[in-house]
Structure formats: C-alpha cells, structure tokens
Design a protein around this motif. Sequence first.
Motif, PDB file in Angstrom:
ATOM      1  N   MET A   1       0.857  -1.187   0.000  1.00  0.00           N
ATOM      2  CA  MET A   1       0.000   0.000   0.000  1.00  0.00           C
ATOM      3  C   MET A   1       0.897   1.243   0.000  1.00  0.00           C
ATOM      4  N   VAL A   2       0.514   2.233  -0.803  1.00  0.00           N
ATOM      5  CA  VAL A   2       1.240   3.490  -0.918  1.00  0.00           C
ATOM      6  C   VAL A   2       0.302   4.624  -0.543  1.00  0.00           C
ATOM      7  N   LYS A   3       0.847   5.645   0.123  1.00  0.00           N
ATOM      8  CA  LYS A   3       0.056   6.824   0.470  1.00  0.00           C
ATOM      9  C   LYS A   3       0.677   8.032  -0.220  1.00  0.00           C
ATOM     10  N   VAL A   4      -0.169   8.750  -0.977  1.00  0.00           N
ATOM     11  CA  VAL A   4       0.275   9.923  -1.725  1.00  0.00           C
ATOM     12  C   VAL A   4      -0.535  11.125  -1.274  1.00  0.00           C
ATOM     13  N   ILE A   5       0.154  12.252  -1.071  1.00  0.00           N
ATOM     14  CA  ILE A   5      -0.528  13.498  -0.746  1.00  0.00           C
ATOM     15  C   ILE A   5      -0.399  14.428  -1.949  1.00  0.00           C
ATOM     16  N   GLY A   6      -1.535  14.970  -2.382  1.00  0.00           N
ATOM     17  CA  GLY A   6      -1.554  15.955  -3.453  1.00  0.00           C
ATOM     18  C   GLY A   6      -1.803  17.323  -2.856  1.00  0.00           C
ATOM     19  N   ILE A   7      -1.101  18.331  -3.377  1.00  0.00           N
ATOM     20  CA  ILE A   7      -1.219  19.689  -2.855  1.00  0.00           C
ATOM     21  C   ILE A   7      -1.487  20.655  -4.007  1.00  0.00           C
ATOM     22  N   ASP A   8      -2.561  21.427  -3.883  1.00  0.00           N
ATOM     23  CA  ASP A   8      -2.881  22.495  -4.824  1.00  0.00           C
ATOM     24  C   ASP A   8      -2.602  23.814  -4.103  1.00  0.00           C
ATOM     25  N   PRO A   9      -1.427  24.422  -4.350  1.00  0.00           N
ATOM     26  CA  PRO A   9      -1.031  25.616  -3.597  1.00  0.00           C
ATOM     27  C   PRO A   9      -1.942  26.813  -3.846  1.00  0.00           C
ATOM     28  N   GLY A  10      -2.215  27.541  -2.786  1.00  0.00           N
ATOM     29  CA  GLY A  10      -2.971  28.783  -2.867  1.00  0.00           C
ATOM     30  C   GLY A  10      -2.813  29.541  -1.566  1.00  0.00           C
ATOM     31  N   GLY A  17      -5.178  16.619  -0.675  1.00  0.00           N
ATOM     32  CA  GLY A  17      -5.834  15.335  -0.903  1.00  0.00           C
ATOM     33  C   GLY A  17      -4.875  14.213  -0.580  1.00  0.00           C
ATOM     34  N   VAL A  18      -5.320  13.230   0.170  1.00  0.00           N
ATOM     35  CA  VAL A  18      -4.481  12.081   0.545  1.00  0.00           C
ATOM     36  C   VAL A  18      -5.152  10.825   0.016  1.00  0.00           C
ATOM     37  N   ILE A  19      -4.389  10.021  -0.719  1.00  0.00           N
ATOM     38  CA  ILE A  19      -4.914   8.790  -1.300  1.00  0.00           C
ATOM     39  C   ILE A  19      -3.984   7.638  -0.962  1.00  0.00           C
ATOM     40  N   SER A  20      -4.559   6.525  -0.516  1.00  0.00           N
ATOM     41  CA  SER A  20      -3.804   5.284  -0.276  1.00  0.00           C
ATOM     42  C   SER A  20      -4.294   4.242  -1.264  1.00  0.00           C
ATOM     43  N   GLY A  21      -3.377   3.430  -1.754  1.00  0.00           N
ATOM     44  CA  GLY A  21      -3.768   2.380  -2.681  1.00  0.00           C
ATOM     45  C   GLY A  21      -2.574   1.696  -3.302  1.00  0.00           C
ATOM     46  N   ARG A  22      -2.868   0.942  -4.346  1.00  0.00           N
ATOM     47  CA  ARG A  22      -1.850   0.228  -5.125  1.00  0.00           C
ATOM     48  C   ARG A  22      -2.164   0.396  -6.594  1.00  0.00           C
ATOM     49  N   ALA A  23      -1.151   0.803  -7.361  1.00  0.00           N
ATOM     50  CA  ALA A  23      -1.276   0.940  -8.808  1.00  0.00           C
ATOM     51  C   ALA A  23      -2.508   1.769  -9.158  1.00  0.00           C
ATOM     52  N   MET A  24      -3.513   1.163  -9.786  1.00  0.00           N
ATOM     53  CA  MET A  24      -4.708   1.902 -10.213  1.00  0.00           C
ATOM     54  C   MET A  24      -5.873   1.725  -9.242  1.00  0.00           C
ATOM     55  N   GLU A  25      -5.632   1.132  -8.085  1.00  0.00           N
ATOM     56  CA  GLU A  25      -6.704   0.848  -7.134  1.00  0.00           C
ATOM     57  C   GLU A  25      -6.588   1.723  -5.891  1.00  0.00           C
ATOM     58  N   VAL A  26      -7.620   2.516  -5.639  1.00  0.00           N
ATOM     59  CA  VAL A  26      -7.664   3.398  -4.476  1.00  0.00           C
ATOM     60  C   VAL A  26      -8.324   2.649  -3.321  1.00  0.00           C
ATOM     61  N   GLY A 153      -0.147  10.794  -8.797  1.00  0.00           N
ATOM     62  CA  GLY A 153       1.005  10.270  -8.053  1.00  0.00           C
ATOM     63  C   GLY A 153       0.878   8.779  -7.808  1.00  0.00           C
ATOM     64  N   LEU A 154      -0.314   8.346  -7.426  1.00  0.00           N
ATOM     65  CA  LEU A 154      -0.553   6.920  -7.187  1.00  0.00           C
ATOM     66  C   LEU A 154      -0.402   6.132  -8.481  1.00  0.00           C
ATOM     67  N   PHE A 155      -0.995   6.608  -9.555  1.00  0.00           N
ATOM     68  CA  PHE A 155      -1.003   5.879 -10.830  1.00  0.00           C
ATOM     69  C   PHE A 155       0.373   5.853 -11.499  1.00  0.00           C
ATOM     70  N   ARG A 156       1.154   6.934 -11.370  1.00  0.00           N
ATOM     71  CA  ARG A 156       2.391   7.067 -12.139  1.00  0.00           C
ATOM     72  C   ARG A 156       3.678   6.891 -11.363  1.00  0.00           C
ATOM     73  N   TYR A 157       3.738   7.467 -10.172  1.00  0.00           N
ATOM     74  CA  TYR A 157       5.034   7.637  -9.511  1.00  0.00           C
ATOM     75  C   TYR A 157       5.241   6.815  -8.250  1.00  0.00           C
ATOM     76  N   ALA A 158       4.198   6.374  -7.626  1.00  0.00           N
ATOM     77  CA  ALA A 158       4.327   5.739  -6.318  1.00  0.00           C
ATOM     78  C   ALA A 158       4.912   4.328  -6.464  1.00  0.00           C
ATOM     79  N   VAL A 159       5.895   4.048  -5.663  1.00  0.00           N
ATOM     80  CA  VAL A 159       6.499   2.717  -5.625  1.00  0.00           C
ATOM     81  C   VAL A 159       5.915   1.993  -4.437  1.00  0.00           C
ATOM     82  N   PRO A 160       5.294   0.834  -4.661  1.00  0.00           N
ATOM     83  CA  PRO A 160       4.649   0.106  -3.555  1.00  0.00           C
ATOM     84  C   PRO A 160       5.642  -0.238  -2.442  1.00  0.00           C
TER      85      PRO A 160
END
Length: 163
Positions: A1-10, A17-26, A153-160
Amino acid sequence: MVKVIGIDPGLADTGVGVISGRAMEVAEFAFGSVHTPPGIPLPDRLHEIYNRLSALLSEQSPDLMVVEDIFSLKQYPKSGILLGKVTGVILLAACRRKMPVVEIPVREAKQVLTGNGNASKGQLERSVRRLLKLQTPIRPSHASDALALALIGLFRYAVPTDS
C-alpha cells in the motif's frame, strides 16, 4: 500500500488530498484545505500553511507528495509570485521530512485525468469523483485539484511498499 498526498497551492486556500492504494486501485482517501484569512500579514499566512501542512505530514506519513507546478498568467504576474512563495513553504515542509516530491503542471493533470489539457475545473472534478466513486461534488475545488494530483502520483510515480 502506498500513500500519496496531493497539494494544490494557494494563499487563501491550499487544497490537500491524501490517497492510499496500489497501482490503479484506491483503497481510501481524504481531502480538505488549509485556509488563511486575507487580513493577516503574508509571512503569518505562509507560516500557517507551513505549520498546518507539517502537522498533516507528520500525522499521515505519506510516501510521496505531488504538487501543482507554479504557473502565472500574463495579466496577473503578482499572483504567480505569491503562488511561488506558497509553493516554497510547501516544498520546505516536504524537504524537512525527506519526502520525495513531484511537481506536475495543471494542464498535464487535466490531460491525464480528463483526456483534455484545457478541461475546466468542473470537468476535472467530475473525473476525480468518477475515479473515487463519489456521488456528491468534492468541495472545496482546491481539494478536488489536490485529489487529482494525488491520483496521478498513485497511478504514475508511487512505488509500492511492503505493507
């Protein structure tokens, strides 16, 4: 399982946004924003963003951060400069935790998730909602954008990891 945090600066609202999952599965996700009121000095607002994001990084311990790359509109150059300052404190928070960071241009995020680099914010939000199997709109919109970044990040860059 990988956890990715996405940040939209403002400066007024930084989407998270925080997403946990594997490959294409959230497996699970959460979202929100860091709000700073316009009536306080810029350094205090930047400090608030840094502190709140640092606390979130400590609490969530993501494996990767994905940040929307800085952009500036010709007619609003000052906004681009402010966005750069906000992004700076976000990158500092990640660096202090030795967290890998990927920066993604907004057009690329729109292209990946909607198939159209010129998609509207609404189109992007609907694509994110569809991928997360949500019926209700994601609000605030900055949080939707942050979830979009976390998904990429989950789909492209995250290493399990082994967990």
